[in-house]
Design a protein around this motif. Structure first.
Motif, PDB file in Angstrom:
ATOM      1  N   LEU A  83      23.962  25.757  41.980  1.00 25.57           N
ATOM      2  CA  LEU A  83      23.868  25.352  43.468  1.00 25.57           C
ATOM      3  C   LEU A  83      23.206  24.181  43.644  1.00 25.57           C
ATOM      4  O   LEU A  83      22.614  23.860  44.797  1.00 25.57           O
ATOM      5  N   GLN A  84      23.085  22.983  42.684  1.00 23.69           N
ATOM      6  CA  GLN A  84      22.401  21.754  42.916  1.00 23.69           C
ATOM      7  C   GLN A  84      23.349  20.815  43.945  1.00 23.69           C
ATOM      8  O   GLN A  84      22.573  20.266  44.782  1.00 23.69           O
ATOM      9  N   GLN A  85      24.570  21.020  43.962  1.00 20.89           N
ATOM     10  CA  GLN A  85      25.285  20.078  44.974  1.00 20.89           C
ATOM     11  C   GLN A  85      25.119  20.874  46.634  1.00 20.89           C
ATOM     12  O   GLN A  85      24.969  20.050  47.289  1.00 20.89           O
ATOM     13  N   LEU A  86      25.017  22.275  46.484  1.00 25.16           N
ATOM     14  CA  LEU A  86      24.631  22.659  47.683  1.00 25.16           C
ATOM     15  C   LEU A  86      23.276  22.360  48.355  1.00 25.16           C
ATOM     16  O   LEU A  86      23.119  22.068  49.478  1.00 25.16           O
ATOM     17  N   GLY A  88      21.619  19.608  47.495  1.00 27.39           N
ATOM     18  CA  GLY A  88      21.571  18.393  47.614  1.00 27.39           C
ATOM     19  C   GLY A  88      22.243  17.963  49.005  1.00 27.39           C
ATOM     20  O   GLY A  88      21.636  16.966  49.365  1.00 27.39           O
ATOM     21  N   ILE A  89      23.190  18.856  49.436  1.00 25.43           N
ATOM     22  CA  ILE A  89      23.700  18.545  50.886  1.00 25.43           C
ATOM     23  C   ILE A  89      22.494  18.933  51.830  1.00 25.43           C
ATOM     24  O   ILE A  89      22.470  18.316  52.801  1.00 25.43           O
ATOM     25  N   GLN A  90      21.951  19.991  51.491  1.00 25.00           N
ATOM     26  CA  GLN A  90      20.785  20.425  52.497  1.00 25.00           C
ATOM     27  C   GLN A  90      19.829  19.389  52.455  1.00 25.00           C
ATOM     28  O   GLN A  90      19.017  18.971  53.647  1.00 25.00           O
ATOM     29  N   LYS A  91      19.443  18.749  51.409  1.00 24.42           N
ATOM     30  CA  LYS A  91      18.309  17.511  51.232  1.00 24.42           C
ATOM     31  C   LYS A  91      18.701  16.549  51.891  1.00 24.42           C
ATOM     32  O   LYS A  91      18.059  16.020  52.854  1.00 24.42           O
ATOM     33  N   ALA A  92      19.785  16.171  51.934  1.00 24.03           N
ATOM     34  CA  ALA A  92      20.504  14.926  52.568  1.00 24.03           C
ATOM     35  C   ALA A  92      20.533  15.199  54.046  1.00 24.03           C
ATOM     36  O   ALA A  92      20.408  14.235  54.842  1.00 24.03           O
ATOM     37  N   LYS A  93      21.014  16.496  54.488  1.00 22.94           N
ATOM     38  CA  LYS A  93      20.710  16.854  55.865  1.00 22.94           C
ATOM     39  C   LYS A  93      19.124  16.695  56.416  1.00 22.94           C
ATOM     40  O   LYS A  93      19.132  15.977  57.585  1.00 22.94           O
ATOM     41  N   ASN A 244      11.415  20.848  49.811  1.00 22.12           N
ATOM     42  CA  ASN A 244      11.817  22.284  49.477  1.00 22.12           C
ATOM     43  C   ASN A 244      13.113  22.339  48.658  1.00 22.12           C
ATOM     44  O   ASN A 244      13.322  22.749  47.753  1.00 22.12           O
ATOM     45  N   ALA A 245      14.139  21.360  49.302  1.00 19.14           N
ATOM     46  CA  ALA A 245      15.383  21.143  48.727  1.00 19.14           C
ATOM     47  C   ALA A 245      15.452  20.775  47.371  1.00 19.14           C
ATOM     48  O   ALA A 245      16.147  21.046  46.648  1.00 19.14           O
ATOM     49  N   SER A 246      14.449  19.683  47.350  1.00 20.18           N
ATOM     50  CA  SER A 246      14.502  18.847  45.890  1.00 20.18           C
ATOM     51  C   SER A 246      13.924  19.986  44.826  1.00 20.18           C
ATOM     52  O   SER A 246      14.323  19.913  43.704  1.00 20.18           O
ATOM     53  N   ARG A 247      13.044  20.850  45.375  1.00 19.10           N
ATOM     54  CA  ARG A 247      12.437  21.795  44.140  1.00 19.10           C
ATOM     55  C   ARG A 247      13.531  22.822  43.810  1.00 19.10           C
ATOM     56  O   ARG A 247      13.796  23.040  42.799  1.00 19.10           O
ATOM     57  N   LYS A 248      14.467  23.077  44.789  1.00 20.02           N
ATOM     58  CA  LYS A 248      15.641  23.883  44.653  1.00 20.02           C
ATOM     59  C   LYS A 248      16.769  23.300  43.411  1.00 20.02           C
ATOM     60  O   LYS A 248      17.111  23.982  42.709  1.00 20.02           O
ATOM     61  N   ILE A 249      16.831  22.192  43.718  1.00 14.16           N
ATOM     62  CA  ILE A 249      17.592  21.491  42.953  1.00 14.16           C
ATOM     63  C   ILE A 249      17.111  21.242  41.489  1.00 14.16           C
ATOM     64  O   ILE A 249      17.766  21.419  40.583  1.00 14.16           O
ATOM     65  N   ALA A 250      15.794  20.970  41.419  1.00 12.69           N
ATOM     66  CA  ALA A 250      15.228  21.122  39.869  1.00 12.69           C
ATOM     67  C   ALA A 250      15.365  22.512  39.338  1.00 12.69           C
ATOM     68  O   ALA A 250      15.449  22.398  38.154  1.00 12.69           O
ATOM     69  N   ILE A 251      15.039  23.370  40.128  1.00 10.19           N
ATOM     70  CA  ILE A 251      15.123  24.796  39.549  1.00 10.19           C
ATOM     71  C   ILE A 251      16.629  25.002  39.211  1.00 10.19           C
ATOM     72  O   ILE A 251      17.031  25.592  38.109  1.00 10.19           O
TER      73      ILE A 251
END
Length: 252
Positions: A83-86, A88-93, A244-251
């Protein structure tokens, strides 16, 4: 003041930079969606050989020239990557929201700084006028004392104290004039205009009766309202969500 604020909002470099950052974040938000699309690569090659060449079918050397045309196409589609792309979209938003709030905050700060500089000029002008009147009064007093000395009503030493006061008034006038000049230059800097350009502000007429309700405002009420409406607070919340979105990307 309204003209100064409008001019600053249209020409200040800080606001322009914040606007460009918001545009960059908008492009990055669009790119985050484009990153979810499949990628396609295509290659095409043409070879021309002279003399002895290798037959690609029989693998024997043959005399004569040869030609070959090669092509390839390759596609790639990510089915799942944690779910990194998902995220990533949230982070960009959230980055886009933060940049927009930063733009609004920059406009608010510039408007506040211009208003503060404008009011400072008005105050310094009043102080300078008071200094001019004080000097005029001391000058008139010196004339009175000098006449009394000539008439024998005062001793000659009385003029020294008045001269000392006049010197202090002149020094005070020089200082207030310099302070007023510096405050005008500060406002010019906010408006992005040169120091040599002629500039004079208008003194508005303020009527306290036109500002009802100020006495009823409380510090707590103003603070709570600012927390809910200030773009700097909203921008900080958006950046927290982006982290927080960056943390989820790392996970992922």
């Amino acid at each position: 003041m309204e003209r100064c604020i409008k001019y600053a909002l249209d020409s200040n470099i800080t606001i322009r930079q914040a606007e460009l950052n918001a545009r960059i974040s908008n492009n990055q938000y669009l790119q985050s969606y484009l990153n979810t699309l499949p990628s396609v690569d295509a290659n095409l090659g043409y070879n021309l050989n002279f003399g002895n060449t290798l037959n690609p079918i029989t693998y024997d050397f043959e005399k004569g020239n040869s030609k070959s045309l090669q092509g390839s196409i390759q596609g790639n589609l990510t089915l799942f990557n944690g779910l990194q792309q998902l995220h990533g979209i949230q982070k960009a938003k959230y980055d886009l929201l933060a940049s927009r709030f930063d733009y609004e905050n920059a406009r608010n700060n510039i408007a506040l700084n211009v208003a503060s500089a404008y009011l400072q000029i008005l105050l310094n002008k009043e102080i300078q006028q008071v200094a001019e009147k004080q000097k005029a009064l001391t000058t008139a007093q010196r004339e009175v004392v000098n006449n009394k000395i000539k008439a024998g009503a005062l001793s000659e030493t009385a003029i020294y104290e008045v001269d000392a006061q006049l010197s202090r008034d002149e020094a005070n006038l020089v200082n207030t004039t310099g302070t007023n000049t510096i405050s005008v230059l500060s406002l010019k800097q906010l408006l992005q205009i040169t120091g040599e350009q002629a500039f004079e502000i208008a003194t508005p007429e303020v009527n306290a009766d036109n500002m009802p309700g100020l006495a009823e405002l409380s510090a707590v009420g103003i603070y709570n309202y600012a927390v809910l409406t200030q773009p700097s607070i909203k921008g900080a919340e958006a950046r927290w969500k982006s982290s927080n979105a960056s943390r989820k990307i790392a996970i992922g």
